[in-house]
Design a protein around this motif. Structure first.
Motif, PDB file in Angstrom:
ATOM      1  N   VAL A  72      89.447  51.697  69.334  1.00 16.48           N
ATOM      2  CA  VAL A  72      88.031  51.512  69.000  1.00 16.48           C
ATOM      3  C   VAL A  72      87.875  50.274  68.122  1.00 16.48           C
ATOM      4  CG1 VAL A  72      86.034  52.505  67.826  1.00 16.48           C
ATOM      5  CG2 VAL A  72      87.567  53.984  69.132  1.00 16.48           C
ATOM      6  N   ALA A  73      86.845  49.488  68.418  1.00 17.29           N
ATOM      7  CA  ALA A  73      86.459  48.377  67.554  1.00 17.29           C
ATOM      8  C   ALA A  73      85.317  48.861  66.666  1.00 17.29           C
ATOM      9  CB  ALA A  73      86.021  47.183  68.386  1.00 17.29           C
ATOM     10  N   VAL A  74      85.523  48.860  65.363  1.00 15.28           N
ATOM     11  CA  VAL A  74      84.544  49.403  64.415  1.00 15.28           C
ATOM     12  C   VAL A  74      83.775  48.247  63.779  1.00 15.28           C
ATOM     13  CG1 VAL A  74      84.198  50.817  62.363  1.00 15.28           C
ATOM     14  CG2 VAL A  74      86.058  51.369  63.957  1.00 15.28           C
ATOM     15  N   LEU A  75      82.464  48.226  64.030  1.00 13.40           N
ATOM     16  CA  LEU A  75      81.610  47.157  63.504  1.00 13.40           C
ATOM     17  C   LEU A  75      80.647  47.718  62.473  1.00 13.40           C
ATOM     18  CD1 LEU A  75      80.565  44.223  63.629  1.00 13.40           C
ATOM     19  CD2 LEU A  75      78.960  45.001  65.409  1.00 13.40           C
ATOM     20  N   ARG A  76      80.689  47.157  61.269  1.00 17.66           N
ATOM     21  CA  ARG A  76      79.744  47.546  60.212  1.00 17.66           C
ATOM     22  C   ARG A  76      78.689  46.456  60.067  1.00 17.66           C
ATOM     23  NH1 ARG A  76      81.994  48.631  54.260  1.00 17.66           N
ATOM     24  NH2 ARG A  76      82.909  50.454  55.335  1.00 17.66           N
ATOM     25  N   ILE A  77      77.439  46.891  59.943  1.00 17.85           N
ATOM     26  CA  ILE A  77      76.328  45.969  59.722  1.00 17.85           C
ATOM     27  C   ILE A  77      75.801  46.243  58.319  1.00 17.85           C
ATOM     28  CG2 ILE A  77      74.075  45.177  60.549  1.00 17.85           C
ATOM     29  CD1 ILE A  77      74.824  46.480  63.270  1.00 17.85           C
ATOM     30  N   ALA A  78      76.167  45.371  57.383  1.00 21.44           N
ATOM     31  CA  ALA A  78      75.828  45.615  55.978  1.00 21.44           C
ATOM     32  C   ALA A  78      76.237  44.395  55.163  1.00 21.44           C
ATOM     33  CB  ALA A  78      76.556  46.865  55.461  1.00 21.44           C
ATOM     34  N   VAL A 105      82.724  43.148  59.899  1.00 18.09           N
ATOM     35  CA  VAL A 105      81.499  43.336  59.122  1.00 18.09           C
ATOM     36  C   VAL A 105      80.603  42.139  59.365  1.00 18.09           C
ATOM     37  CG1 VAL A 105      80.490  43.663  56.829  1.00 18.09           C
ATOM     38  CG2 VAL A 105      82.750  44.637  57.348  1.00 18.09           C
ATOM     39  N   VAL A 106      79.335  42.407  59.694  1.00 22.60           N
ATOM     40  CA  VAL A 106      78.349  41.329  59.873  1.00 22.60           C
ATOM     41  C   VAL A 106      77.136  41.622  59.010  1.00 22.60           C
ATOM     42  CG1 VAL A 106      79.128  40.838  62.226  1.00 22.60           C
ATOM     43  CG2 VAL A 106      77.235  42.445  61.854  1.00 22.60           C
ATOM     44  N   ALA A 107      76.383  40.586  58.712  1.00 18.72           N
ATOM     45  CA  ALA A 107      75.209  40.731  57.859  1.00 18.72           C
ATOM     46  C   ALA A 107      74.094  41.477  58.579  1.00 18.72           C
ATOM     47  CB  ALA A 107      74.723  39.349  57.428  1.00 18.72           C
ATOM     48  N   GLY A 108      73.274  42.164  57.767  1.00 13.60           N
ATOM     49  CA  GLY A 108      72.137  42.897  58.314  1.00 13.60           C
ATOM     50  C   GLY A 108      72.064  44.279  57.710  1.00 13.60           C
ATOM     51  N   GLY A 109      71.338  45.150  58.363  1.00 20.25           N
ATOM     52  CA  GLY A 109      71.205  46.520  57.891  1.00 20.25           C
ATOM     53  C   GLY A 109      69.961  46.732  57.049  1.00 20.25           C
ATOM     54  N   SER A 110      69.858  47.934  56.502  1.00 21.74           N
ATOM     55  CA  SER A 110      68.657  48.329  55.771  1.00 21.74           C
ATOM     56  C   SER A 110      69.029  49.134  54.537  1.00 21.74           C
ATOM     57  CB  SER A 110      67.741  49.187  56.662  1.00 21.74           C
ATOM     58  OG  SER A 110      67.539  48.571  57.918  1.00 21.74           O
ATOM     59  N   GLY A 115      63.897  49.540  54.124  1.00 18.57           N
ATOM     60  CA  GLY A 115      63.644  48.121  53.906  1.00 18.57           C
ATOM     61  C   GLY A 115      64.793  47.265  54.393  1.00 18.57           C
ATOM     62  N   SER A 116      64.492  46.124  55.001  1.00 20.33           N
ATOM     63  CA  SER A 116      65.523  45.260  55.569  1.00 20.33           C
ATOM     64  C   SER A 116      66.388  44.626  54.481  1.00 20.33           C
ATOM     65  CB  SER A 116      64.874  44.155  56.408  1.00 20.33           C
ATOM     66  OG  SER A 116      65.846  43.240  56.871  1.00 20.33           O
ATOM     67  N   LEU A 117      67.697  44.561  54.745  1.00 18.27           N
ATOM     68  CA  LEU A 117      68.635  43.869  53.854  1.00 18.27           C
ATOM     69  C   LEU A 117      68.939  42.464  54.361  1.00 18.27           C
ATOM     70  CD1 LEU A 117      71.187  46.758  53.142  1.00 18.27           C
ATOM     71  CD2 LEU A 117      69.344  45.924  51.661  1.00 18.27           C
ATOM     72  N   GLY A 118      68.240  42.071  55.406  1.00 19.69           N
ATOM     73  CA  GLY A 118      68.445  40.750  55.977  1.00 19.69           C
ATOM     74  C   GLY A 118      68.537  40.829  57.478  1.00 19.69           C
ATOM     75  N   PRO A 119      68.376  39.697  58.163  1.00 21.76           N
ATOM     76  CA  PRO A 119      68.435  39.701  59.634  1.00 21.76           C
ATOM     77  C   PRO A 119      69.845  39.990  60.141  1.00 21.76           C
ATOM     78  CG  PRO A 119      68.343  37.453  58.801  1.00 21.76           C
ATOM     79  CD  PRO A 119      68.129  38.356  57.614  1.00 21.76           C
ATOM     80  N   LEU A 120      69.905  40.588  61.308  1.00 18.99           N
ATOM     81  CA  LEU A 120      71.193  40.861  61.933  1.00 18.99           C
ATOM     82  C   LEU A 120      71.870  39.552  62.327  1.00 18.99           C
ATOM     83  CD1 LEU A 120      73.245  42.829  63.292  1.00 18.99           C
ATOM     84  CD2 LEU A 120      71.827  42.656  65.355  1.00 18.99           C
ATOM     85  N   ALA A 144      75.410  50.721  60.790  1.00 18.64           N
ATOM     86  CA  ALA A 144      74.596  49.840  59.960  1.00 18.64           C
ATOM     87  C   ALA A 144      74.149  50.568  58.702  1.00 18.64           C
ATOM     88  CB  ALA A 144      73.376  49.351  60.740  1.00 18.64           C
ATOM     89  N   ALA A 145      74.109  49.867  57.613  1.00 23.86           N
ATOM     90  CA  ALA A 145      73.546  50.428  56.387  1.00 23.86           C
ATOM     91  C   ALA A 145      72.100  50.836  56.655  1.00 23.86           C
ATOM     92  CB  ALA A 145      73.606  49.396  55.267  1.00 23.86           C
ATOM     93  N   GLY A 146      71.724  52.034  56.182  1.00 23.83           N
ATOM     94  CA  GLY A 146      70.351  52.497  56.335  1.00 23.83           C
ATOM     95  C   GLY A 146      69.943  52.875  57.743  1.00 23.83           C
ATOM     96  N   ALA A 147      70.904  53.027  58.654  1.00 24.12           N
ATOM     97  CA  ALA A 147      70.561  53.287  60.052  1.00 24.12           C
ATOM     98  C   ALA A 147      69.767  54.575  60.271  1.00 24.12           C
ATOM     99  CB  ALA A 147      71.832  53.299  60.910  1.00 24.12           C
TER     100      ALA A 147
END
Length: 237
Positions: A72-78, A105-110, A115-120, A144-147
């Motif tokens: 599995v490839a685990v991707l975090r958005i935060a 890990v990539v930028a984004g999430g809520s 509330g948005s923490l930034g664009p994906l 993703a954070a806040g998903a």
């Protein structure tokens, strides 16, 4: 009517009950190596059914059909975090190895309030997908954070992953867990890893139901070896 089937290592027990819970028929058969044949044998031993079946519950232990995790490839958005809090960082080494250890890990999430923490970072998602594809991994766990409050970033990332890796299997955390990021991420990774195994188990049992001409909802419950014994009490569908 409902059917409960308790698949044990030595014997399998089937019980047919009516809507009031009264036992109409029961049978005990020798178990087979796979769950599906056990279900098929138990259903055949019940004999002709007096009417349509509303639900079937299969109860078994995981040790009977050991899970076979897939990479599995685990991707975090935060936003970024300390390495000690990275995806899979708290997993035992053997468990990380079984999943392949591919994380990103990539930028984004809520925020938890939505509330948005930034664009994906779509380019980052595409790059991670390409890295997984090149490593031969086609199964993704996305968290993703806040998903739970705002699943949009996970859905957008899923679209990028699917476009980059056609036929990819995607597990999204907002469908799996609650607010805690790491707990939800871990649960999603486990679900993704065991998804193929679960699909095989379900297909095996559905084929057994079709062989008995039963078209009914199929439910599963887990038991532990030693607790299974022939009984007139069915599992609860």
């Amino acid at each position: 009517m409902r059917i409960g089937i308790d698949v044990g290592r030595a014997t399998s027990t089937a019980v047919l009950v009516d809507a009031a819970g009264r036992v109409l028929a029961e049978a005990v058969v020798d178990s087979a190596p796979r769950t599906g044949p056990c279900v098929r044998r138990a259903l055949a031993a019940l004999g002709p059914l007096p009417g349509p079946v509303g639900a079937v519950a299969v109860v078994t232990d995981l040790a009977r059909r050991p899970p076979r995790p897939r990479p599995v490839a685990v991707l975090r958005i935060a936003p970024g975090s300390h390495a000690a809090l990275a995806p899979l960082a708290d997993w035992p080494e053997a468990a990380r190895t079984a999943l392949g250890g591919l994380t990103g890990v990539v930028a984004g999430g809520s925020a938890v309030t939505g509330g948005s923490l930034g664009p994906l970072d779509r380019d980052g998602v595409a790059a991670f997908a390409a890295r997984a594809r090149d490593a031969g991994v086609r199964v993704f766990a996305v968290c993703a954070a806040g998903a739970p409050a705002r699943p949009g970033p996970e859905l957008d990332a899923a679209a990028v992953l699917a476009a980059t890796v056609p036929g990819a299997s995607l597990s999204l955390s907002y469908e799996t867990g609650a607010a805690g990021l790491r707990e939800r991420e871990n649960a999603t990774a486990v679900n993704a890893a065991l998804g193929g195994w679960a699909e095989e188990l379900v297909a095996d049992c559905r084929a057994a139901l079709r062989s008995a001409r039963i078209a009914a909802p199929l439910c599963f419950a887990r038991t532990t070896e030693g607790s299974c014994r022939p009984s007139t009490s069915p599992g609860t569908p």
